[in-house]
Scaffold this active site. Structure first.
Site, PDB file in Angstrom:
ATOM      1  N   GLU A 134      41.435  30.158  57.086  1.00 33.55           N
ATOM      2  CA  GLU A 134      41.250  30.647  55.705  1.00 33.55           C
ATOM      3  C   GLU A 134      40.696  32.075  55.586  1.00 33.55           C
ATOM      4  O   GLU A 134      39.748  32.314  54.839  1.00 33.55           O
ATOM      5  CB  GLU A 134      40.367  29.666  54.921  1.00 33.55           C
ATOM      6  CG  GLU A 134      40.934  28.265  54.923  1.00 33.55           C
ATOM      7  CD  GLU A 134      40.108  27.259  54.115  1.00 33.55           C
ATOM      8  OE1 GLU A 134      39.044  27.631  53.599  1.00 33.55           O
ATOM      9  OE2 GLU A 134      40.554  26.099  53.993  1.00 33.55           O
ATOM     10  N   GLU A 240      47.187  19.827  57.405  1.00 36.73           N
ATOM     11  CA  GLU A 240      46.167  19.076  56.648  1.00 36.73           C
ATOM     12  C   GLU A 240      46.813  18.398  55.450  1.00 36.73           C
ATOM     13  O   GLU A 240      46.311  18.464  54.322  1.00 36.73           O
ATOM     14  CB  GLU A 240      45.039  20.013  56.183  1.00 36.73           C
ATOM     15  CG  GLU A 240      44.405  20.801  57.306  1.00 36.73           C
ATOM     16  CD  GLU A 240      43.153  21.570  56.920  1.00 36.73           C
ATOM     17  OE1 GLU A 240      42.612  21.343  55.816  1.00 36.73           O
ATOM     18  OE2 GLU A 240      42.722  22.396  57.730  1.00 36.73           O
TER      19      GLU A 240
HETATM   20  C1  XIL Z   1      36.880  19.280  54.834  1.00 41.74           C
HETATM   21  C2  XIL Z   1      36.480  17.911  55.383  1.00 41.74           C
HETATM   22  O1  XIL Z   1      37.577  17.034  55.252  1.00 41.74           O
HETATM   23  C3  XIL Z   1      35.292  17.400  54.625  1.00 41.74           C
HETATM   24  O2  XIL Z   1      34.823  16.184  55.218  1.00 41.74           O
HETATM   25  C4  XIL Z   1      34.176  18.439  54.630  1.00 41.74           C
HETATM   26  O3  XIL Z   1      33.119  17.990  53.826  1.00 41.74           O
HETATM   27  C5  XIL Z   1      34.673  19.789  54.114  1.00 41.74           C
HETATM   28  O4  XIL Z   1      35.797  20.177  54.885  1.00 41.74           O
HETATM   29  N1  XIL Z   1      40.447  22.901  54.578  1.00 41.74           N
HETATM   30  C6  XIL Z   1      40.032  22.802  55.885  1.00 41.74           C
HETATM   31  C7  XIL Z   1      39.218  21.638  56.319  1.00 41.74           C
HETATM   32  O5  XIL Z   1      40.435  23.628  56.741  1.00 41.74           O
HETATM   33  O6  XIL Z   1      38.310  21.958  57.337  1.00 41.74           O
HETATM   34  C8  XIL Z   1      38.493  21.007  55.150  1.00 41.74           C
HETATM   35  O7  XIL Z   1      37.919  19.803  55.629  1.00 41.74           O
HETATM   36  C9  XIL Z   1      39.443  20.746  53.994  1.00 41.74           C
HETATM   37  C10 XIL Z   1      40.050  22.036  53.501  1.00 41.74           C
END
Ligand code: XIL
Length: 345
Positions: A134, A240
């Site tokens: 990101e 994701e």
């Molecule tokens: C999220 C996790 O799923 C949660 O448990 C945590 O509280 C916050 O992070 N983008 C990403 C991930 O790259 O690392 C994030 O994961 C969700 C959004």
């Protein structure tokens, strides 16, 4: 279960899910069975983020990550490391020097040590790393305005990739981000990736996170992004994936966005209506038709959670009951699984 409905038996790419080391003490037998039956690979959801694994300069907390790796190995599942640099989960100590801002050199030395420590500790046990997560701005400029840019400079990205490559020259390395299928952010991402390539950075793949929302999946843009990133000579991964069925504000997947939900706004608390599940199935199927068409460009599709009960969308951007994945809270296949299988057969 019908092998038609086993993701790893019909996916032309790796089938993945995210889980955190801290969840492991509580996983049920049914969950373990689901992981083993359906998936090839897991991503560490939180336990390898810097704030979790390296909370203080001289303190590493490896227990959760070690447990996750042991568990994955015991169950024949590969592991992807997530993530080495992410502004959202980067502890303050990286940028601090006895109460004063640390110099660029000091921050880069710390980053190098952080990356070397993790890559060397888990060498041979982790199959690929999200190196930077990101870094692209959501609107307007080029890179997101973070302490990395302010205190190190835009080249923190190439440094992170360089350090990872020198720590383990064989390790597959990825850039990962959300909304990078959308035209503006896609342009900025292409600019970054080309820049990194022009600097000789070793980078294997780009991860499109894929946190999409029901009725708003940008199918055409997703296809264009897969083609455009692949044209740079990179592999593409969907890293994701989920399809949120509860309305949320326009915040991409920015974890800093929070919203107080009231119960009235928790419409699917008891269950998710069949017509919503059906729509979700159709939209997942349409998505996988695109992935299938570009199967030679895509090497992995990872869902962000094992099943609906373990999805981050139950907590972000506020607490509500979500139903974003392919399996329900009892580990049963939802209509989306059969719809995806049908579209890919
Ligand atoms: C999220 C996790 O799923 C949660 O448990 C945590 O509280 C916050 O992070 N983008 C990403 C991930 O790259 O690392 C994030 O994961 C969700 C959004």
């Amino acid at each position: 279960m019908n092998s038609q409905l086993i993701l790893k038996s019909f996916f032309p790419f790796q089938a993945g899910f995210a889980i955190d080391g801290s969840h492991l003490p509580k996983v049920t037998d049914a969950e373990v069975q689901l992981m083993r039956e359906q998936f090839d690979v897991l991503t560490s959801e939180n336990c390898l983020k810097a704030s979790n694994v390296h909370p203080q300069e001289n303190v590493y907390e490896f227990a959760a990550a070690d447990a996750l790796l042991d568990f994955a190995e015991k169950n024949g599942i590969e592991v992807i490391g997530h993530c080495l640099v992410w502004h959202q989960r980067c502890p303050e100590w990286f940028f601090d020097d006895d109460g004063k801002p640390a110099s660029r050199e000091k921050i880069l030395d710390r980053l190098r040590l952080h990356i070397h420590t993790l890559l060397k500790r888990y060498r041979g046990r982790i199959a690929g790393w999200d190196v930077v997560n990101e870094a692209i701005a959501d609107k307007g400029e080029y890179l997101r305005d973070t302490k990395w840019v302010q205190n190190v400079g835009e080249d923190f990205l190439e440094k992170a990739f360089e350090f990872a490559h020198e720590a383990d020259p064989e390790m597959p390395l990825f850039y990962n981000d959300y909304n990078i299928e959308l035209p503006d952010k896609r342009e900025r991402t292409l600019r970054l990736l080309k820049h990194l390539q022009s600097r000789g950075v070793r980078m294997d793949a780009v991860g499109i996170q894929g946190h999409w929302q029901l009725d708003q999946v940008p199918f055409d843009e997703i296809e264009k992004a897969i083609v455009a990133y692949h044209a740079l000579g990179l592999k593409v991964m969907i890293t994701e994936l989920d399809i949120d069925v509860v309305e949320r504000p326009d915040c991409g997947a920015d974890v800093s966005a929070h919203r107080a939900y009231s119960l009235k706004e928790d419409p699917y608390r008891e269950s998710c209506p069949p017509e919503i599940l059906q729509k979700q199935a159709e939209q997942y199927a349409k998505l996988f038709a695109i992935f299938n068409k570009h199967r030679e460009k895509i090497t992995r599709v990872t869902f962000w959670g094992l099943h609906d009960g373990r999805s981050w969308l139950n907590h972000w951007p506020g607490v509500r009951t979500n139903h974003a994945l392919l399996f329900d809270r009892q580990c049963r296949a939802k209509p989306a699984l059969a719809a995806i299988a049908a579209t890919m057969s």
